[in-house]
Design a protein around this motif. Sequence first.
Motif, PDB file in Angstrom:
ATOM      1  N   VAL A  90      12.818 -29.611 -44.859  1.00 62.20           N
ATOM      2  CA  VAL A  90      13.247 -30.988 -45.034  1.00 62.20           C
ATOM      3  C   VAL A  90      12.041 -31.885 -44.815  1.00 62.20           C
ATOM      4  CG1 VAL A  90      13.990 -31.073 -42.607  1.00 62.20           C
ATOM      5  CG2 VAL A  90      14.785 -32.825 -44.203  1.00 62.20           C
TER       6      VAL A  90
ATOM      7  N   ALA B 239      16.858 -32.401 -37.510  1.00 55.86           N
ATOM      8  CA  ALA B 239      17.651 -31.412 -38.235  1.00 55.86           C
ATOM      9  C   ALA B 239      18.174 -30.389 -37.243  1.00 55.86           C
ATOM     10  CB  ALA B 239      16.815 -30.725 -39.318  1.00 55.86           C
TER      11      ALA B 239
ATOM     12  N   LEU C 250      12.147 -37.378 -38.013  1.00 53.72           N
ATOM     13  CA  LEU C 250      13.309 -36.718 -38.607  1.00 53.72           C
ATOM     14  C   LEU C 250      13.962 -35.824 -37.568  1.00 53.72           C
ATOM     15  CD1 LEU C 250      12.963 -33.426 -39.336  1.00 53.72           C
ATOM     16  CD2 LEU C 250      11.467 -34.333 -41.095  1.00 53.72           C
TER      17      LEU C 250
ATOM     18  N   GLU D 298      20.276 -32.923 -41.635  1.00 48.30           N
ATOM     19  CA  GLU D 298      18.973 -33.586 -41.768  1.00 48.30           C
ATOM     20  C   GLU D 298      19.133 -35.101 -41.837  1.00 48.30           C
ATOM     21  OE1 GLU D 298      20.251 -31.370 -43.864  1.00 48.30           O
ATOM     22  OE2 GLU D 298      18.837 -29.761 -44.357  1.00 48.30           O
TER      23      GLU D 298
ATOM     24  N   LEU E  81      18.943 -24.908 -42.293  1.00 49.13           N
ATOM     25  CA  LEU E  81      18.936 -26.238 -41.683  1.00 49.13           C
ATOM     26  C   LEU E  81      20.185 -27.008 -42.119  1.00 49.13           C
ATOM     27  CD1 LEU E  81      15.204 -27.255 -42.373  1.00 49.13           C
ATOM     28  CD2 LEU E  81      16.156 -26.330 -40.241  1.00 49.13           C
TER      29      LEU E  81
END
Length: 328
Positions: free
Chosen positions: A167, A203, A201, A183, A180
């Motif tokens: 991602v 996840a 980010l 996200e 994953l």
Amino acid sequence: MVERAGSGAVAAETSVVPGVGQRRRGWVLAGLAVVLGGVLGFHRLVPNWPGRVGSLLESFLPWGGVLVVVLLVVALVRRSAVALVALLLPVGVWVDTFGGLLLPGEEGGERELVVVQHNVSDENRDPAGTARTLIEAGADLVALEELVDPQLAAYEKALAADYPHHVVRGTVGLWSKHPLSGEQVVDIKPRSIEEGWSRGLRAVVRSPYGDVAAYVAHLPSVRVGVSGLASQRRDESAALLGRAIAGESVEPVILLGDLNGVVEDRGLRPLTSQLAFAESGFAFSFPAAFPLARIDQVMARSATVGHIRTLRATGSDHLPVVARVALE
């Protein structure tokens, strides 16, 4: 008779002065040793103004060991017993604070993930070669920062076979051997930075040992100038990231990122106050040509970050770091 007495007095005086000077130098060295020990042990008491001097000091705190060695050599040359005794203070403080990082670390356990963190540099001219170096570590997770076009496409292509799940949000990305989900962008943008800046980010990694919340972040850069350390944006971003992680419902949590600060830096307290970091290994990662500090970090909650080390240099101005994370 008068001349002989006078010359004898001069001789006696010159024979005493060197000893007095030697003792004085010994006490000066002893005083420096005590001050150094106090700074190493009570660096949190150093005010952060003007110029965030406290954070600046903490950024290079491990290098206090070099000053200890210098004072030790001078004390030995001067044969100063009082200075050598006083040096026991900074030696003890340094060993208590950083000695564990010299140990090799424990053997890996069954519930363990190997992770790599690397700021690949937006000026990297060899993304494929950089990817090969990262793949050689055999990590479960690889976190990258400063991902820009057209290099991003090169990383995606080079890492795809070994890391089928990935991602990317903004300029940060996570590659994983395990699936994953969840996200999302983590907003760590300081108020003074314009829109379009995205460096965080989150996840969920579906690891063989259960779900793990993984965060990747790249905090704003700091600058050292005549006015001191400019870290206001970095500190604000760290606070935003700390609040996001504090509200995380999935455990364990792993944070990977270029945090532009060492774990001793009080500016990262919103993170270090709730996350564990490496128990062994210095792994100085920046600058790659002559590493002075580890600003590329691996931190965790409900997990233990074991030995951390650097990989060989890539086309970046940072060195990659790899760590073992034992899940609770």
